[in-house]
Motif scaffolding. Structure first.
Motif, PDB file in Angstrom:
ATOM      1  N   ARG A 158       0.753  -0.805   0.191  1.00 55.09           N
ATOM      2  CA  ARG A 158       0.048  -0.095   0.210  1.00 55.09           C
ATOM      3  C   ARG A 158       1.007   1.468   0.291  1.00 55.09           C
ATOM      4  N   ALA A 180      -5.988   7.211  -5.096  1.00 55.43           N
ATOM      5  CA  ALA A 180      -6.702   7.839  -4.079  1.00 55.43           C
ATOM      6  C   ALA A 180      -6.736   6.632  -2.882  1.00 55.43           C
ATOM      7  N   PRO A 181      -6.116   6.552  -1.757  1.00 55.28           N
ATOM      8  CA  PRO A 181      -6.425   5.481  -0.762  1.00 55.28           C
ATOM      9  C   PRO A 181      -7.094   4.672  -0.199  1.00 55.28           C
ATOM     10  N   ALA A 182      -8.499   5.578  -0.207  1.00 53.05           N
ATOM     11  CA  ALA A 182      -9.521   4.835  -0.097  1.00 53.05           C
ATOM     12  C   ALA A 182      -9.801   3.635  -0.568  1.00 53.05           C
ATOM     13  N   ALA A 183      -9.022   4.204  -2.030  1.00 50.39           N
ATOM     14  CA  ALA A 183      -9.451   3.137  -2.851  1.00 50.39           C
ATOM     15  C   ALA A 183      -9.295   1.583  -2.707  1.00 50.39           C
ATOM     16  N   GLY A 184      -8.190   2.192  -2.322  1.00 51.64           N
ATOM     17  CA  GLY A 184      -7.250   0.210  -2.436  1.00 51.64           C
ATOM     18  C   GLY A 184      -6.954  -0.260  -3.216  1.00 51.64           C
TER      19      GLY A 184
END
Length: 349
Positions: free
Chosen positions: A5, A89-93
């Protein structure tokens, strides 16, 4: 690497003329991602026909959010950077982004757009060109620019070989037109490991994964045996690698070696970092990253291909162990050419 990540997300450009099988190949990757979360950007207005889409859920006409995190956006090329930002975006993973180019798109321009992206979270992951073996001669007559596209490709998937009466001739022609690796295929069935790192599926409460949706669909057995057609070499060394010797090995890698991934320890040449290596066909990148606290200082590589001599390649890698008499700067020059952002990095296609 794609399963970290904190690392940059590789962006793979999937190109090929109309009817070559790009969408079939992309659907195959989406269904057989091995638990990796794929962001797919489609450079054509239209939907990707993915089984169980209604179960996983659809959000609007141009954006589809699937249960394992795949996000398919029907976009114009000018909007590419906007969608890359959304997917990164980090939230999309997301673990890997695949751009399916229009059948009439210029792959060189898409590659340039990815390389010019202002998103620090992504990195260019290579150009994959899909060819219809059964229609190759006709396609070449209608679109002579295919020769230039093949010359740019890092990996060429020669698809629909089962429909080509002279498959060997077509494979020979393609190999003569590209310096990239040439991968035979039918029905777009390409092992995802050739393009990106697969990771074990992680269950999410309240969501279905593709593994859940397709565990009983009657196609799992075929997918499970994809690896059986290929050769794999795992290499580990607790002795640092000689940068010049390793670059010599990589520059001379055989045609059938489709994928290289892992980490390299260059010892005193850069004691602060290990180097993640990512190769798809002829495409190669090194990404330096600090050694994790307490990690064993090892070189760990996995090589995947077909028709390769794994024993011979293992011996060649063994010969790359140890240091040379060069200074650190001289020894690392060849490696640094393939580090994104380095002033010595090779130019764009």
């Amino acid at each position: 690497m794609a399963n970290s990540r904190s690392a940059q997300i590789p962006v793979v450009v999937l190109a090929g003329f109309l009817g070559s099988g790009k969408t079939t190949l992309l659907n195959h990757l989406l269904h057989r991602s091995g638990g990796s979360r794929i962001g797919a950007v489609v450079n054509d207005f239209g939907s990707i026909e993915i089984d169980a889409m209604a179960v996983a859920g659809a959000l609007g006409d141009s954006t589809v959010s699937l249960g394992n995190g795949c996000l398919c956006c029907a976009v114009d090329a000018s909007e590419l950077d906007t969608y890359l930002a959304r997917l990164a975006a980090p939230a999309a993973g997301i673990d890997v982004i695949v751009i399916e180019a229009s059948g009439l798109a210029e792959p060189q321009e898409l590659v340039r757009m990815v390389l010019a992206s202002e998103q620090p979270e992504i990195m260019y992951g290579g150009l994959v060109e899909v060819v219809d073996a059964a229609e190759f001669d006709d396609t070449r007559a209608r679109h002579p620019e295919i020769d230039r596209h093949l010359a740019l490709a890092d990996l060429v998937v020669v698809n629909k070989l089962d429909r080509a009466p002279d498959a060997d001739r077509v494979l020979g022609l393609v190999r003569g037109l590209t310096e990239g690796a040439v991968l035979p295929a039918t029905y777009g069935r390409v092992d995802p490991e050739f393009l990106f790192d697969c990771r074990p599926s992680e269950e999410r409460i309240g969501q279905l994964t593709f593994d859940d949706l397709h565990s009983h669909d009657g196609r799992g057995e075929d997918s499970a045996h994809l690896h059986s057609a290929y050769d794999t070499l795992s290499f580990t060394s607790d002795t640092p690698m000689d940068p010049s010797a390793l670059m010599g090995f990589l520059d001379a890698r055989p045609e059938g070696l489709y994928r290289i991934k892992g980490y390299v320890d260059f010892g005193a040449h850069d004691s602060a970092n290990r180097y993640a290596v990512h190769a798809v066909g002829r495409f190669l990148r090194f990404l330096p990253e600090p050694w994790p606290p307490g990690a064993d200082r090892l070189t760990q590589l996995v090589l995947i291909g077909t028709g390769i001599d794994a024993d011979a390649l293992g011996k060649e890698l063994d010969a790359c162990r140890g240091g040379a008499e060069e200074t650190a700067e001289q020894a690392m020059w060849g490696v640094l050419r393939y580090v994104p952002g380095s002033e010595d990095e090779p130019g764009t296609p």
